[in-house]
Write an enzyme that holds these catalytic residues in place. Structure first.
Site: not given
Length: 136
Positions: A15-17, A20
């Protein structure tokens, strides 16, 4: 070609920040499904390299992102051959959420068979093409 299905779980590292799945990781999930499809047919990529001197390299990718996957989602990644050439395979792939079947991402990936020593196109071995044809 029959559709091959492979389960994937979304981990924190995927996931990203925003929490997601980072867009490039969908391509990794698709790669895993294609590798497992090949394994299910009885072929290991390291053995194809050693015995046949070939590699499969991604030549072209087209993706369409529909909905985000999130941390801990259980996903199903599909792979199905759309076209089969003498030195390439084009896959149609989808990533869906296992819980509700919602389409998250779809794509078309063309892989080229290449000579590992020269990094030039090479015909897909007849033994592999025969197994692929039988699996259709």
């Amino acid at each position: 070609m029959k559709e091959f299905l492979w389960p994937v779980r979304v981990y924190y590292e995927d996931t990203d920040s925003c929490g997601v799945v980072y867009h490039a990781n969908y391509l990794k999930f698709m790669e895993r499904a294609r590798t497992e499809w090949l394994r299910a047919l009885g072929f290991e990529q390291d053995e194809l390299l050693q015995k046949e001197g070939i590699l499969f390299a991604v030549r072209r990718v087209e993706t369409d992102f529909k909905q985000p996957a999130r941390l801990n989602d259980a996903l199903i990644v599909s792979a199905r051959i759309k076209t089969r050439g003498k030195a390439s395979l084009t896959f149609q792939q989808k990533i869906t959420r296992e819980a509700n079947g919602q389409l998250l991402c779809s794509g078309e990936v063309q892989v080229a068979c290449i000579d590992a020593a020269r990094f030039r196109p090479k015909l897909i071995p007849e033994t592999l093409l025969a197994v692929i044809a039988d699996a259709q």
